[in-house]
Write an enzyme that holds these catalytic residues in place. Structure first.
Site, short mmCIF file in Angstrom:
data_model
loop_
_atom_site.label_atom_id
_atom_site.label_comp_id
_atom_site.label_asym_id
_atom_site.label_seq_id
_atom_site.Cartn_x
_atom_site.Cartn_y
_atom_site.Cartn_z
N HIS A 78 11.00 10.54 -74.70
CA HIS A 78 11.67 9.61 -73.78
C HIS A 78 10.97 9.59 -72.43
O HIS A 78 10.77 8.52 -71.83
CB HIS A 78 13.14 10.00 -73.63
CG HIS A 78 13.87 9.20 -72.61
ND1 HIS A 78 14.13 7.85 -72.77
CD2 HIS A 78 14.39 9.54 -71.41
CE1 HIS A 78 14.79 7.40 -71.70
NE2 HIS A 78 14.95 8.42 -70.86
N GLN A 80 7.82 10.23 -71.71
CA GLN A 80 6.55 9.52 -71.80
C GLN A 80 6.78 8.01 -71.85
O GLN A 80 6.06 7.24 -71.22
CB GLN A 80 5.76 9.99 -73.03
CG GLN A 80 5.29 11.42 -72.93
CD GLN A 80 4.41 11.65 -71.72
OE1 GLN A 80 3.41 10.96 -71.52
NE2 GLN A 80 4.77 12.61 -70.90
N HIS A 82 9.35 6.40 -70.63
CA HIS A 82 9.84 6.01 -69.31
C HIS A 82 8.68 5.89 -68.32
O HIS A 82 8.60 4.92 -67.54
CB HIS A 82 10.86 7.05 -68.83
CG HIS A 82 11.83 6.56 -67.82
ND1 HIS A 82 12.70 5.52 -68.03
CD2 HIS A 82 12.07 6.99 -66.56
CE1 HIS A 82 13.43 5.32 -66.95
NE2 HIS A 82 13.06 6.20 -66.04
#
Length: 102
Positions: A78, A80, A82
């Site tokens: 998540h 990465q 984001h």
């Protein structure tokens, strides 16, 4: 690096990338109002947050490059995602703000 340690780095990345994303959206809002100095300041603040997120990401990369085993969980995935979407947003916002400047 344990899964818990990797998750903590992931939380750092999410926090810094989230802060950058918020600043980028605010920068566009300021550009829409014609307040370009404030928009530029917010972009600079977003860049600083993205640099911090990148430092956290580099910590993970350096650990793996040293041969350290890293137990990656969904939080890191998540994080990465984001970070990458925020970097893309930065590029898009730069172009949109330039359109407002014309």
């Amino acid at each position: 690096m344990s899964k818990e340690e990797a998750a903590m780095v992931g939380f750092e990345i999410v926090a810094f990338a989230g802060e950058a994303r918020s600043k980028l959206v605010l920068a566009l809002e300021e550009a829409e109002k014609g307040n370009f100095p404030q928009a530029d300041q917010l972009i600079e603040e977003a860049n600083i947050s993205l640099l911090e997120a990148h430092k956290s990401q580099t910590q993970m990369l350096a650990s793996e490059a040293r041969g350290e085993s890293i137990d990656i969980g969904f939080i890191m995935v998540h994080a990465q995602d984001h970070l990458m979407t925020t970097l893309l947003l930065k590029d898009v916002m730069k172009h949109l703000i330039n359109i407002y400047k014309k």
